[in-house]
Write a protein that holds these residues in place. Sequence first.
Motif, PDB file in Angstrom:
ATOM      1  N   CYS A 164       0.822  -1.219   0.000  1.00  0.00           N
ATOM      2  CA  CYS A 164       0.000   0.000   0.000  1.00  0.00           C
ATOM      3  C   CYS A 164       0.855   1.268   0.000  1.00  0.00           C
ATOM      4  O   CYS A 164       1.577   1.529   0.967  1.00  0.00           O
ATOM      5  CB  CYS A 164      -0.931   0.012   1.216  1.00  0.00           C
ATOM      6  N   ARG A 166      -0.093   4.227   0.419  1.00  0.00           N
ATOM      7  CA  ARG A 166      -0.630   5.195   1.376  1.00  0.00           C
ATOM      8  C   ARG A 166      -0.325   4.817   2.825  1.00  0.00           C
ATOM      9  O   ARG A 166      -0.711   5.526   3.739  1.00  0.00           O
ATOM     10  CB  ARG A 166      -2.163   5.248   1.231  1.00  0.00           C
ATOM     11  N   LEU A 180      -6.967  -2.335   8.041  1.00  0.00           N
ATOM     12  CA  LEU A 180      -6.932  -1.323   6.980  1.00  0.00           C
ATOM     13  C   LEU A 180      -7.642  -0.065   7.496  1.00  0.00           C
ATOM     14  O   LEU A 180      -8.800  -0.138   7.915  1.00  0.00           O
ATOM     15  CB  LEU A 180      -7.643  -1.885   5.747  1.00  0.00           C
ATOM     16  N   CYS A 185      -7.234   5.156   3.329  1.00  0.00           N
ATOM     17  CA  CYS A 185      -7.308   4.463   2.032  1.00  0.00           C
ATOM     18  C   CYS A 185      -7.859   5.377   0.937  1.00  0.00           C
ATOM     19  O   CYS A 185      -8.817   6.115   1.150  1.00  0.00           O
ATOM     20  CB  CYS A 185      -8.199   3.223   2.178  1.00  0.00           C
ATOM     21  N   ARG A 186      -7.243   5.312  -0.242  1.00  0.00           N
ATOM     22  CA  ARG A 186      -7.726   6.062  -1.402  1.00  0.00           C
ATOM     23  C   ARG A 186      -8.137   5.123  -2.544  1.00  0.00           C
ATOM     24  O   ARG A 186      -8.251   5.545  -3.688  1.00  0.00           O
ATOM     25  CB  ARG A 186      -6.632   7.016  -1.916  1.00  0.00           C
ATOM     26  N   CYS A 191      -3.270  -3.496  -2.448  1.00  0.00           N
ATOM     27  CA  CYS A 191      -3.448  -4.565  -1.449  1.00  0.00           C
ATOM     28  C   CYS A 191      -4.252  -5.718  -2.053  1.00  0.00           C
ATOM     29  O   CYS A 191      -3.967  -6.887  -1.809  1.00  0.00           O
ATOM     30  CB  CYS A 191      -4.150  -4.024  -0.212  1.00  0.00           C
TER      31      CYS A 191
HETATM   32 FE1  F3S Z   1      -3.789   1.162   0.085  1.00  0.00          FE
HETATM   33 FE2  F3S Z   1      -5.313  -0.827  -0.621  1.00  0.00          FE
HETATM   34 FE3  F3S Z   1      -6.381   1.492  -0.012  1.00  0.00          FE
HETATM   35  S1  F3S Z   1      -3.384  -0.268  -1.539  1.00  0.00           S
HETATM   36  S2  F3S Z   1      -4.872   2.956  -0.612  1.00  0.00           S
HETATM   37  S3  F3S Z   1      -5.284   0.158   1.368  1.00  0.00           S
HETATM   38  S4  F3S Z   1      -6.990   0.138  -1.658  1.00  0.00           S
END
Ligand code: F3S
Length: 392
Positions: A164, A166, A180, A185-186, A191
């Motif tokens: 990830c 982010r 998570l 999260c964006r 992931c």
């Molecule tokens: Fe990271 Fe997965 Fe969200 S890669 S930004 S946790 S969709």
Amino acid sequence: MPRTYNPQLGREQSYPYEKREEERDWHWGMVINTNRCINCNTCSFACKSTWTSGEGEEYMWWMNVETEPYGGYPMGWDMRLLDDLGADRTIFEAAEEGEQVRGYVAEKEDWEYPALGDDQSHGEYPAGDVVESDPHEEEYHDMWQFYLPRLCNHCKNPACLAACPRKAIYKREEDGIVLLDQERCRGYRRCVKACPYHKPMYNPETGISEKPVGCFPRIEDGNVPRCVSSCIGKTRLHGNINRGPDAGRPNGVSSAAAGRSPINYLVKSDEKVALPLYPQFGTQPQVFYMPPFHVPPEFLTQMFTPNVEEKRNDWPGSTYEESVKIIQRRARDPSHHVLGILQLFGATTRLIETYTVKENRVKGWDRKGKKVVDMPIEEPMEVREGEQWTNQ
Ligand code: F3S
Ligand code: SF4
């Protein structure tokens, strides 16, 4: 790339994330006895009704049960990745240029049939009326299938976390549960691509991803996860995988209850009876499986051992295949000590931190040192006197 020792592979490997090197005292873990699973999916529905029944979560099964060898959710998840890895490379070591982890994004149709392949056996019906046992090895069956419950492994080298950009995924200090952070999260979905077990899932309604949470509110209260407490086959035992034989007793607990946790015994003692699923991926999964004892070991060797020819010294046989055979026999004909621990499966909804097996009794204590199980290991069998009833 940083290096870390992976005890499941018996070697160092690359892991693209600075991780805490010292082990936690307490780490989430689970043992599943596949020989008891009947594919009723009570665990799957308990998980779904607790965690993923909202909008955009319709296809999300954080907990699912697959029929091996043909089932898979998403379809073909394991074979697709294993083909890409080759002989002895983890998903981190096989990463393509510019990526941290080797993985793939499953297509929509791969997720549409969580019960695909259910109850399909491998092998041909023998000609004739009578199914005879396999003469080459009476222990194994010519026709076979088994049920494999699958969930997030709360890995010690989580691929979801490493991938990830982010840093929205983190491993909790207190128990190793991988969570998570939905605020961070964006929706990059790295992931989703990276987890070799395909447990983080994207929610198209919210535009962010979600992943299994290890039932952390229940763990904090000293209870086992919903999939464990609801399991009618009593297939599972949950607890502290890191609590080894030298651990002191929890506060206020009698010295009888000092020492290792029951799952630590099943996974790490000399009497190892439970194995991680595809350790060759390199994520150090913390769900361990007692293998089905009727299935040919050639198949199980691929699924439950590092994907290499040589065998390590801490395995019981002279090859991995021989080791799997020994472990299958231990699951079929358990020692008195393992039989005692098997009675703890499904015996209480409290999380069993320590246990003792003495003579014909097994006892378990929770994390507060309260005794939560005290039961006989083998019940006396009564044989009635007199002649058998017949309708003649
Ligand atoms: Fe990271 Fe997965 Fe969200 S890669 S930004 S946790 S969709
Ligand atoms: Fe992350 Fe997948 Fe491991 Fe769970 S099983 S911790 S989602 S890599």
